[in-house]
Design a protein around this motif. Structure first.
Motif, PDB file in Angstrom:
ATOM      1  N   TYR A   1      27.423  20.729   2.340  1.00  0.00           N
ATOM      2  CA  TYR A   1      28.608  20.297   2.348  1.00  0.00           C
ATOM      3  C   TYR A   1      29.294  20.917   3.479  1.00  0.00           C
ATOM      4  O   TYR A   1      29.292  22.091   3.659  1.00  0.00           O
TER       5      TYR A   1
ATOM      6  N   ALA B   1      32.454  17.429   1.425  1.00  0.00           N
ATOM      7  CA  ALA B   1      31.642  16.065   1.469  1.00  0.00           C
ATOM      8  C   ALA B   1      30.277  16.492   1.959  1.00  0.00           C
ATOM      9  O   ALA B   1      30.298  17.409   2.862  1.00  0.00           O
TER      10      ALA B   1
ATOM     11  N   ASP C   1      32.926  10.709   6.627  1.00  0.00           N
ATOM     12  CA  ASP C   1      34.111   9.999   5.944  1.00  0.00           C
ATOM     13  C   ASP C   1      34.893  10.121   7.152  1.00  0.00           C
ATOM     14  O   ASP C   1      35.536  10.802   7.525  1.00  0.00           O
TER      15      ASP C   1
ATOM     16  N   SER D   1      35.224  10.629  -0.009  1.00  0.00           N
ATOM     17  CA  SER D   1      35.285  11.997  -0.752  1.00  0.00           C
ATOM     18  C   SER D   1      36.559  12.405  -0.292  1.00  0.00           C
ATOM     19  O   SER D   1      37.362  13.224  -1.092  1.00  0.00           O
TER      20      SER D   1
END
Length: 147
Positions: A41, A57, A61, A70
Motif C-alpha cells: 500500500y 491504496a 487512484d 480509495s
C-alpha cells in the motif's frame, strides 16, 4: 587526579545530555507510520511526518477528488507527507487529475517523504497540498523523486 576524573565525568554526562534532543528530533518522521503500514500500500497524510491519515491504496487512484476509489473528494490537494510500502513499484503522484500535470515519485527504497514542502513536481509547482492523483509506476517512468 581526582579533579581530572571529575572533569571528564562531567563532560561525558553533559555530552550524553546533548544527544537526547537529537534522538527526539529524529523520531519526528514517518518511521512509526511505516512500521504500521500494510504491505503493498501507499499512504498519504494531511500533515508533515505522516500525521493525519488521509487514505491508503493498493491500486491507482488518478482522481482524488471524485470520491470513486480509495481517496475521497476532501483528500484532493491536501497531502503534506506520503509513504510507499509497495511490493514491486514506485508511486507516481500527479498535480492534476487523470495522470496530468507535473509528477513526483516516491521509491520503495526511500519509503516516505515526511514533508512535501521540500519537494516540487516536474512542472515546478510545490508538491505540498497539491496531489490530485497517484499511480504505481516503474522507476524508468519517473523523472523527479521525493526526498
Amino acid at each position: 587526579m581526582r579533579k581530572a576524573f571529575a572533569v571528564l565525568t562531567t563532560v561525558a554526562v553533559a555530552s550524553l545530555g546533548a544527544l537526547v534532543p537529537a534522538t527526539s528530533a529524529q523520531a519526528a518522521d514517518c518511521r512509526d507510520a511505516m512500521a504500521g503500514a500494510l504491505s503493498g500500500y501507499m499512504y498519504a497524510y494531511d500533515s508533515a511526518n505522516c500525521n493525519g491519515h488521509l487514505g491508503h491504496a493498493s491500486g491507482d487512484d488518478l482522481n482524488w477528488g471524485d470520491s470513486a476509489l480509495s481517496f475521497q473528494g476532501g483528500d484532493n490537494n491536501k497531502a503534506s507527507s506520503i509513504l510507499n510500502n509497495g511490493n514491486s513499484y514506485e508511486v507516481k503522484f500527479y498535480s492534476g487529475t487523470g495522470g496530468t500535470g507535473g509528477h513526483i515519485c516516491l521509491s520503495r527504497s526511500e519509503g516516505w517523504a515526511s514533508n512535501l514542502s521540500d519537494d516540487d513536481f516536474t512542472n515546478g509547482a510545490s508538491a505540498n497540498n497539491s496531489i490530485s492523483g497517484h499511480a504505481w509506476s516503474s522507476a524508468s517512468n519517473c523523472s523527479r523523486w521525493a526526498v
